[in-house]
Design a protein around this motif. Structure first.
Motif, PDB file in Angstrom:
ATOM      1  N   HIS A 248      56.606   5.932  24.165  1.00 27.55           N
ATOM      2  CA  HIS A 248      57.841   5.234  24.828  1.00 27.55           C
ATOM      3  C   HIS A 248      57.241   3.981  25.187  1.00 27.55           C
ATOM      4  O   HIS A 248      57.719   2.968  25.133  1.00 27.55           O
ATOM      5  CB  HIS A 248      58.316   6.168  25.827  1.00 27.55           C
ATOM      6  N   LEU A 249      56.325   4.159  25.674  1.00 26.86           N
ATOM      7  CA  LEU A 249      55.504   2.625  26.256  1.00 26.86           C
ATOM      8  C   LEU A 249      55.296   1.609  25.298  1.00 26.86           C
ATOM      9  O   LEU A 249      55.554   0.538  25.418  1.00 26.86           O
ATOM     10  CB  LEU A 249      54.362   2.936  27.142  1.00 26.86           C
ATOM     11  N   THR A 250      54.920   2.223  24.049  1.00 28.01           N
ATOM     12  CA  THR A 250      54.561   1.366  22.941  1.00 28.01           C
ATOM     13  C   THR A 250      55.764   0.849  22.080  1.00 28.01           C
ATOM     14  O   THR A 250      55.755  -0.014  21.269  1.00 28.01           O
ATOM     15  CB  THR A 250      53.495   1.895  22.013  1.00 28.01           C
ATOM     16  N   THR A 251      56.962   1.341  22.375  1.00 24.68           N
ATOM     17  CA  THR A 251      58.390   1.169  21.721  1.00 24.68           C
ATOM     18  C   THR A 251      58.814   0.090  22.468  1.00 24.68           C
ATOM     19  O   THR A 251      59.749  -0.558  22.022  1.00 24.68           O
ATOM     20  CB  THR A 251      59.017   2.319  21.606  1.00 24.68           C
ATOM     21  N   LEU A 252      58.882   0.124  23.627  1.00 28.01           N
ATOM     22  CA  LEU A 252      59.429  -0.968  24.731  1.00 28.01           C
ATOM     23  C   LEU A 252      59.529  -2.191  24.392  1.00 28.01           C
ATOM     24  O   LEU A 252      60.578  -3.023  24.674  1.00 28.01           O
ATOM     25  CB  LEU A 252      59.147  -0.496  26.191  1.00 28.01           C
TER      26      LEU A 252
ATOM     27  N   GLU B 140      68.231   4.313  31.373  1.00 27.15           N
ATOM     28  CA  GLU B 140      66.809   4.778  31.446  1.00 27.15           C
ATOM     29  C   GLU B 140      66.632   5.948  30.540  1.00 27.15           C
ATOM     30  O   GLU B 140      65.587   6.974  30.976  1.00 27.15           O
ATOM     31  CB  GLU B 140      66.609   5.250  32.974  1.00 27.15           C
ATOM     32  N   GLY B 141      66.974   5.884  29.396  1.00 26.28           N
ATOM     33  CA  GLY B 141      66.685   6.677  28.491  1.00 26.28           C
ATOM     34  C   GLY B 141      65.501   6.679  27.765  1.00 26.28           C
ATOM     35  O   GLY B 141      65.239   5.188  27.485  1.00 26.28           O
ATOM     36  N   GLN B 142      64.740   7.481  27.467  1.00 25.18           N
ATOM     37  CA  GLN B 142      63.355   7.229  26.503  1.00 25.18           C
ATOM     38  C   GLN B 142      63.802   7.060  25.144  1.00 25.18           C
ATOM     39  O   GLN B 142      64.634   7.489  24.500  1.00 25.18           O
ATOM     40  CB  GLN B 142      62.519   8.556  26.737  1.00 25.18           C
ATOM     41  N   PHE B 143      63.016   5.977  24.565  1.00 29.30           N
ATOM     42  CA  PHE B 143      63.164   6.014  23.122  1.00 29.30           C
ATOM     43  C   PHE B 143      62.082   6.773  22.455  1.00 29.30           C
ATOM     44  O   PHE B 143      61.033   7.067  22.755  1.00 29.30           O
ATOM     45  CB  PHE B 143      62.651   4.520  22.973  1.00 29.30           C
TER      46      PHE B 143
END
Length: 629
Positions: free
Chosen positions: A458-462, A179-182
């Protein structure tokens, strides 16, 4: 379900799967042997080299003559042999692997696989043997180690991936629950530390996502270890010692590679995994889910009346499932499984009967500690099946150590035997699991909607990292969490398409849906299984616009990070004329726009800061005024 597999042994020395011995110029000392594997001239090409002076192996990848992965160490060390040096080449063998299979969920239900494989055999001075299996496909390359019996426990790998120092890098800090952020760096400037093995890099050869496939309890999960200032990312195992008692085949070390659209659409990690072990998958049914945890937490979970109301709402919306989270089986925070009446005291059978009558299936949360022994599983799983529960959301594994992976092996077999779909939380990430065990509908393994520190970047990297390798339970739709999420309402609607999940769990409240009827009606339409997936526009950390097809309709989901803008989106979904309906953020809430476009046209969307949009495109003909059905 997999169809019969056709495996063709290719001729040695073909242009597509070549084993090439590289020799030095005449009169010079030979210092290296090398082998290359590829499937086509424009596909990624992997090169394995053996340094004759040191007996060390390295692997590099190019695409179109451009760098993907620089020469990187390859090797494994056991308690009885060191396969990282002093190796000598024995023999090589090539074959072509061709398969067709069908999944129950994912980016694309029908899959076709063509890979070329080279098997290289090496030996240590003492005679210990190592086989290196290398595969290449149009969208990736991978390798794994194969050891005969008698090598002893594995002490570690010397495997690593070396990138150009200035390569773009999108990395998530490693956590056992994934659950780490990108965050965006370059390969060399990323801080010293451990990172998720789902790491994305950009070089002049395109984008490359590192991943694993076919991870089981025979081995240990991996993370990437990095020292700031270098472009090298080493493979570290979760266990200091991987116990083995016979022959060993390690997981695939995979590199999904190509342009960003190819990486996003890829099913390479599934393609590498073993075929389905579920003989009859007809009971496995993806779908959207009304999830209530963020709508009230444990008090809602403990209330039969509240759960019946949620079921009624799901039935009214024709949403196929309702999920009951933590609290439903607790008494004073602990369930007494020694109580002979523990199964009959629960109100769950009444809820399941109520839901069944309304055409809604029930999915229940359960802590992993209730299922960590075979005796406990023998109590819980048949009972849930008898009650008529459709699936289980199992939480808090929080480990990728070998012992935990062996638990996964057991629970996967047993939930399949009891016809229970699975959603893993606090978990590993897919790694090919959904091909082999198609009743695994989704996994968390992501900093999802519950987090309060997520960023729009982060949301646009997932979509380009975690979600590439399999279903991701981000749980979008939490409109009521204003101030706790970084995006707009239209972006929140778009997440239901931008993120793929075999059980797409809506995380909001009925009141928040009713206050946004355009979003609610869109949720009524959105599927959870797809015939195809395409990237329309994207840049990790900045924007991600995906189109997913169900039947003859394409659902569109766009998420953006940064200031407000007028976004331009190419409608690359096929020829013909399309009616395109979009849901966007307006001055007073969500608004709907309709326009008729031709395939290949570009359409504009007004996006607020950290915003987005959702949409549906359907074939247009005279008289068609809406894509909603």
């Amino acid at each position: 379900m997999a169809v019969p597999i056709r495996t063709v042994v290719a001729a040695l020395c073909t242009a597509l799967a070549a084993t090439l011995l590289t020799t030095a110029p005449a009169g010079a000392e030979q210092r290296e042997r090398a082998w290359t594997v590829t499937v086509a001239a424009d596909a990624p090409r992997v090169r394995i080299a053996l340094d004759d002076a040191t007996g060390t192996l390295s692997l590099s990848v190019t695409r179109g003559g451009r760098t993907v992965i620089e020469p990187s160490p390859v090797g494994i060390v056991t308690e009885r042999a060191d396969f990282s040096k002093d190796l000598r080449f024995l023999r090589g063998k090539n074959r072509t692997v061709e398969e067709r299979y069908r999944t129950r969920s994912g980016k694309r239900l029908d899959r076709r696989v063509r890979m070329n494989e080279t098997r290289l055999s090496f030996a240590t001075p003492a005679g210990a043997r190592l086989d290196l299996l290398v595969r290449a496909a149009a969208d990736g390359v991978a390798y794994r180690y194969v050891l005969p019996a008698g090598h002893g426990d594995v002490l570690g790998e010397t495997s690593a991936f070396t990138l150009p120092p200035d390569a773009g890098a999108w990395l998530g800090t490693y956590r056992p629950d994934n659950e780490g952020q990108f965050t965006e760096y370059t390969a060399a400037t990323a801080p010293t530390g451990a990172y998720s093995p789902q790491a994305l890099f950009a070089t002049d050869g395109g984008y490359t996502l590192l991943a694993e496939s076919d991870l089981t309890g025979a081995y240990s999960g991996a993370r990437l270890a990095h020292d700031k200032g270098t472009g090298t990312y080493r493979v570290e195992l979760a266990d200091d010692r991987v116990k083995t008692d016979g022959p060993l085949t390690t997981p695939w070390r995979a590199m999904v590679t190509g342009d960003l659209a190819t990486v996003t659409r890829s099913t390479f990690t599934d393609d590498l995994a073993p075929a389905s072990k579920v003989a009859d998958p007809s009971w496995i049914r993806p779908g959207t889910v009304l999830w209530t945890w963020l709508a009230g937490g444990r008090p809602a979970g403990q209330s039969l009346a509240a759960q019946k109301a949620y079921v009624d709402y799901a039935a009214e919306r024709n949403w196929p499932y309702e999920a009951v989270d933590a609290g439903w089986y607790f008494k004073a925070d602990e369930w007494d499984v020694t109580d002979p009446d523990w199964q009959t005291n629960s109100w769950m059978p009444e809820l399941v009967d109520h839901a069944r009558a309304k055409g809604v299936g029930i999915i229940v949360w359960i802590h992993q500690r209730e299922l960590d022994t075979s005796e406990e599983r023998a109590q819980w799983l048949p009972t849930l099946e008898r009650w008529g529960v459709k699936g289980v959301k199992i939480d808090f594994m929080d480990s990728e150590a070998q012992a935990t992976l062996q638990w996964y092996d057991a629970i996967l077999r047993e939930t399949a035997a009891h016809h229970l779909m699975v959603n893993f939380h606090g978990s590993t990430v897919p790694k090919g699991i959904q091909r082999t065990w198609p009743h695994v509908m989704t996994l968390e393994g992501v900093a999802g909607e519950e987090k309060r520190t997520n960023t729009a970047a982060h949301l646009t990297t997932l979509p380009f990292t975690r979600n590439v390798i399999g279903s991701m339970d981000f749980t979008p739709g939490a409109f009521h969490r204003v101030g706790l999420r970084p995006n707009s309402d239209a972006a929140e609607v778009g997440l239901t398409v931008a993120y793929e999940s075999g059980l797409q769990m809506f995380a909001g409240t009925p009141d928040s849906y009713d206050a946004r009827p355009l979003a609610r009606d869109y949720f009524d339409q959105v599927p959870a299984a797809w015939n195809d997936t395409r990237l329309l526009a994207g840049r990790p950390g900045r924007e991600a616009v995906l189109a997913r097809r169900s039947g003859d309709r394409w659902f569109l989901g766009g998420v953006y990070a940064g200031p407000a803008r007028r976004a331009e989106v190419p409608l690359t979904i096929g020829a013909g004329r399309w009616l395109v309906e979009t849901i966007q953020d307006g001055a007073d809430g969500l608004v709907r726009n309709r326009q008729v476009l031709r395939g290949g046209d570009t359409f504009a969307v007004d996006v607020v800061a950290n915003g987005g949009f959702a949409g549906i495109a359907c074939p247009w003909r005279p008289g068609v005024t809406t894509c909603h059905r």
